[in-house]
Design an enzyme around this catalytic site. Structure first.
Site, short mmCIF file in Angstrom:
data_model
loop_
_atom_site.label_atom_id
_atom_site.label_comp_id
_atom_site.label_asym_id
_atom_site.label_seq_id
_atom_site.Cartn_x
_atom_site.Cartn_y
_atom_site.Cartn_z
N THR A 174 1.01 -1.18 0.25
CA THR A 174 0.35 -0.47 0.28
C THR A 174 1.04 1.46 0.23
O THR A 174 2.04 1.03 0.95
CB THR A 174 -0.80 0.12 1.76
OG1 THR A 174 -1.35 -1.11 1.33
CG2 THR A 174 -1.37 1.33 1.45
N VAL A 200 -14.08 -3.21 2.17
CA VAL A 200 -13.66 -1.76 2.42
C VAL A 200 -12.46 -1.18 3.56
O VAL A 200 -13.26 -1.71 4.42
CB VAL A 200 -14.34 -1.01 2.06
CG1 VAL A 200 -13.68 0.76 2.18
CG2 VAL A 200 -15.24 -0.04 0.73
N ASP A 202 -8.69 0.49 5.75
CA ASP A 202 -8.83 2.06 6.17
C ASP A 202 -8.22 3.00 5.39
O ASP A 202 -8.87 3.81 5.69
CB ASP A 202 -8.20 1.03 7.53
CG ASP A 202 -6.73 1.73 6.90
OD1 ASP A 202 -6.63 -0.08 5.93
OD2 ASP A 202 -5.48 1.41 6.66
N THR A 258 -0.67 1.84 7.26
CA THR A 258 -0.68 1.05 6.25
C THR A 258 -0.33 -0.71 6.93
O THR A 258 -0.52 -0.26 8.14
CB THR A 258 0.53 0.91 5.57
OG1 THR A 258 0.74 -0.10 4.72
CG2 THR A 258 1.95 0.83 5.70
N GLY A 259 -1.38 -1.97 7.03
CA GLY A 259 -1.47 -2.88 7.51
C GLY A 259 -2.71 -3.50 7.20
O GLY A 259 -3.41 -2.59 6.02
N1 ASP Z 1 -4.14 -1.00 4.49
C1 ASP Z 1 -4.47 -1.62 3.85
C2 ASP Z 1 -5.75 -2.32 3.22
O1 ASP Z 1 -6.17 -2.92 4.74
C3 ASP Z 1 -3.73 -2.84 3.01
C4 ASP Z 1 -2.38 -2.17 3.41
O2 ASP Z 1 -2.20 -1.45 3.91
O3 ASP Z 1 -1.50 -3.31 3.09
O4 ASP Z 1 -6.80 -2.29 2.60
#
Ligand code: ASP
Length: 299
Positions: free
Chosen positions: A168, A197, A199, A219-220
């Site tokens: 991301t 959907v 965050d 992110t995460g």
């Molecule tokens: N936060 C993003 C989601 O859950 C994924 C990511 O940041 O790797 O869609």
């Protein structure tokens, strides 16, 4: 705790800090990730040189990463369980607390720009799926063939049932006037349910900016980030500690303990101090500020 106005320490601004995702998988391409985030930081920096504000810088940086097939945003997004691309993005202008977001979009190459148009239109904050596509057409943003966003790398990941997310992308910036902005863009989680959907489309969770404090992009694990409203909470921690690095670390602790998930975030305060933290093995970051000749890429 009261924070000093940006004018008291002008040397740190403008500043731009970008990330390439807490789920970034270096594979055999760590150099490619480094070059990608460095290019994004340079794109944001150029926006400042061209007279742009923090909002222009974060949009320019995120667009660069959306166009880069190695990151999980725009072209190169991870695929849903149905093998399709569904992207989420958001952007926030800390001067006016103005914000815009899109979710589950598949027909735009640069969802962050569509999110900005939603923000500038001022009627709504979040548009999803076909409604967002119709809005894109109405404001003259070019439609793209969703197939052009799908890469062989992501087809293979889905086929291998690879868990996780990938890179991301996000950016936070403060301009020379002390205005801050944040933006985040993602394809989400590998094999996610169509319609899910995360965050990255939710203001306060994946993205937040308030020029009195700072700007954050997360992110995460999206569900965990949403649970603790991570971006806004990180700014509360910044206000309490007056320390960007410490606030980032405390926010990630909160994500792990209370959110029960892993991830990371980047943060810049209104004086141009940057902080970042992650609980995952790798989160590519790069930043530029007046004291540097080239982007700092510490990974
Ligand atoms: N936060 C993003 C989601 O859950 C994924 C990511 O940041 O790797 O869609």
């Amino acid at each position: 705790m009261a924070m000093a106005p940006p004018s008291e320490s002008p040397v740190r601004v403008p500043a731009i800090l970008v990330h390439g995702g807490a789920g970034a998988d270096p594979g055999d391409g760590r150099d490619e990730l480094r070059a990608g985030v460095a290019a994004a930081a340079r794109a944001g920096w150029r926006a400042f040189a061209d007279g742009g504000r923090a909002l222009d810088a974060v949009e320019a940086s995120v667009r660069t990463l959306e166009d880069h097939p190695r990151f999980n945003a725009g072209r190169g997004s991870v695929l849903t369980s149905a093998g399709t691309v569904e992207m989420d993005a958001s952007i926030m202008d800390g001067e006016r607390l103005a914000c815009g977001a899109v979710a589950a979009v598949s027909r735009v190459a640069n969802p962050v720009t569509l999110a900005r148009r939603v923000m500038e239109d001022e009627r709504h904050v979040l548009l999803v799926a076909d409604g967002a596509h119709a809005f894109a057409r109405a404001v003259g943003l070019p439609e793209c063939d969703p197939a052009t966003l799908v890469t062989d790398r992501q087809r293979a990941r889905l086929a291998a049932h690879a868990a996780g997310r990938g890179g991301t992308v996000g950016a936070v910036a403060v301009d020379r006037h002390g205005a801050v902005a944040a933006a985040t863009s993602t394809g989400g989680m590998v094999g996610k349910h169509p319609g899910r959907v995360g965050d990255s489309a939710l203001i306060g969770c994946g993205t937040y900016a308030d020029s009195r404090l700072g700007a954050v992009s997360c992110t995460g694990a999206g569900e965990a980030i949403i649970r603790v409203v991570l971006a806004r909470r990180a700014l509360d921690l910044l206000q309490e500690t007056d320390d960007a690095e410490r606030a980032a670390r405390l926010a990630v602790d909160l994500l792990v303990k209370d959110g029960r998930g892993d991830g990371g975030l980047i943060l810049v305060d209104a004086r141009g101090r940057v902080g970042f933290a992650h609980s995952t093995p790798l989160m590519p970051v790069a930043w530029m500020m007046p004291t540097l000749d080239a982007p700092r890429v510490p990974f």
